[in-house]
Design a protein around this motif. Structure first.
Motif, PDB file in Angstrom:
ATOM      1  N   PRO A   1      17.945  40.165  -9.804  1.00  0.00           N
ATOM      2  CA  PRO A   1      18.025  40.188 -11.403  1.00  0.00           C
ATOM      3  C   PRO A   1      16.937  38.974 -11.765  1.00  0.00           C
ATOM      4  N   CYS A   2      16.415  38.987 -13.013  1.00  0.00           N
ATOM      5  CA  CYS A   2      15.753  38.029 -13.523  1.00  0.00           C
ATOM      6  C   CYS A   2      15.949  38.162 -15.053  1.00  0.00           C
TER       7      CYS A   2
ATOM      8  N   PHE B   1      18.042  40.387 -19.495  1.00  0.00           N
ATOM      9  CA  PHE B   1      18.015  40.159 -18.324  1.00  0.00           C
ATOM     10  C   PHE B   1      18.619  41.483 -17.887  1.00  0.00           C
TER      11      PHE B   1
ATOM     12  N   TYR C   1      20.729  43.455 -13.990  1.00  0.00           N
ATOM     13  CA  TYR C   1      21.356  43.628 -12.762  1.00  0.00           C
ATOM     14  C   TYR C   1      21.891  44.952 -12.374  1.00  0.00           C
TER      15      TYR C   1
ATOM     16  N   ILE D   1      21.796  34.189 -12.174  1.00  0.00           N
ATOM     17  CA  ILE D   1      20.936  34.867 -11.555  1.00  0.00           C
ATOM     18  C   ILE D   1      20.679  34.325 -10.070  1.00  0.00           C
TER      19      ILE D   1
ATOM     20  N   GLY E   1      18.791  36.430  -7.397  1.00  0.00           N
ATOM     21  CA  GLY E   1      17.517  36.984  -8.030  1.00  0.00           C
ATOM     22  C   GLY E   1      16.754  35.672  -8.178  1.00  0.00           C
TER      23      GLY E   1
END
Length: 334
Positions: free
Chosen positions: A130-131, A189, A191, A234, A239
């Motif tokens: 994730p970011c 964001f 995920y 994150i 991430g």
């Protein structure tokens, strides 16, 4: 076989809407989304907080015509309960809404004040890494003259949750420079599972709010709490910075404009045209012109007066200057 896809994995998109400004912004979001994603294979969710102890009144979307526009553009309005935030910290909606999404299905969250200007299915999301948005400035923390520095403040948070602080650092940036420390705008964001992401987001945000480390005693958490907790989540989930190519989200595929006066003041001609074309249809216009910023800035074209006040290729360095100039002509509408 799926054609012209950067990533064949199906995913969902979610925004938040409730009574007032967010319901009108949601109309802009869904109309621009469908213009550029007519064959989107996932689901488009509009998460709606429900009345309860955390709200002074009923936060739901009351206008049936707005609900109809959202649903006619393929959005599914889903309810969620506010257990930890609500009226006193509405940014917490993005934290608590995640539990209402389908478990185990990849998701992308967007702030509602966003235009979609391209095909999201061509973005090579890495849902295992994730970011979040790197379109941010050094809004938090604010360093006091004799107080702890960036390193001490951020390390206290990583230590509080048993996270490895050193591996979060961007060592290409100098010590005590804000960009050395992982910090995001929470405007988007993603995920692989909203429930897993939401679990840690909730846990970290509530713990920071209710029992902050000593190093944060002078720091303001409203409205920054979500952006303080986000890098910790994150990092916890493996991430980091820029796990997708730059220039797509907050670039050619999306625009987080934040407020309509700022959109007209600083965004590209293409973004302005996208906004105006997306909501030009009379069926949409007759519903959302009730919202003063849309009526005056978009339909009455006063946004172009704002636009003419600034050189979009040479904008003032400080946003506050733009805000003040727009206020002088009484077009700071929100």
């Amino acid at each position: 076989m799926v054609k012209n896809r950067a990533n064949s994995e199906k995913f969902n998109v979610v925004i938040i809407a409730q009574s007032g400004r967010l319901s009108y912004e949601a109309v802009i979001f869904v109309t621009t989304f469908r213009r550029h994603n007519p064959d989107f294979e996932g689901k488009l969710f509009v998460a709606e907080p429900q009345p309860g102890d955390k709200w002074h009144g009923d936060p739901r979307i009351h206008n049936p015509d707005i609900r109809a526009i959202l649903e006619n553009h393929g959005a599914e309005i889903i309810p969620f309960d506010s257990l930890h935030f609500g009226q006193n910290y509405a940014n917490g909606n993005k934290i608590e809404a995640l539990k209402a999404l389908p478990k185990g299905e990849p998701f992308v969250f967007f702030d509602t004040d966003t235009l979609i200007t391209g095909d999201l299915q061509k973005v090579p999301f890495d849902f295992n890494n994730p970011c979040a948005s790197m379109k941010r400035t050094n809004t938090w923390p604010q360093i006091e003259l004799y107080g702890p520095g960036y390193g001490q403040i951020w390390k206290s948070l990583y230590d509080k949750f048993g996270l490895d602080f050193e591996t979060s650092l961007d060592l290409s940036q100098p010590d005590e420079y804000w960009q050395r420390y992982m910090y995001f705008n929470a405007g988007w964001f993603f995920y692989r599972c909203p429930h897993e992401f939401g679990k840690w987001f909730t846990e970290y945000a509530v713990a920071i709010r209710d029992d902050r480390p000593e190093e944060l005693v002078c720091q303001e958490l409203d409205p920054w709490l979500d952006q303080v907790a986000l890098p910790l989540v994150i990092h916890k989930l493996g991430g980091g910075r820029q796990t997708i190519p730059a220039g797509l989200l907050d670039g050619s595929v999306s625009c987080h404009y934040r407020l309509l006066p700022l959109l007209y003041a600083r965004e590209s001609n293409a973004v302005v045209a996208e906004l105006e074309e997306a909501i030009a249809h009379n069926k949409i216009k007759k519903v959302i012109k009730a919202y003063e910023p849309i009526r005056k800035l978009v339909y009455q074209k006063k946004g172009h007066k704002v636009r003419g006040m600034f050189d979009q290729n040479n904008l003032p360095r400080k946003e506050q200057f733009m805000r003040n100039q727009i206020k002088k002509v009484k077009l700071w509408l929100r």
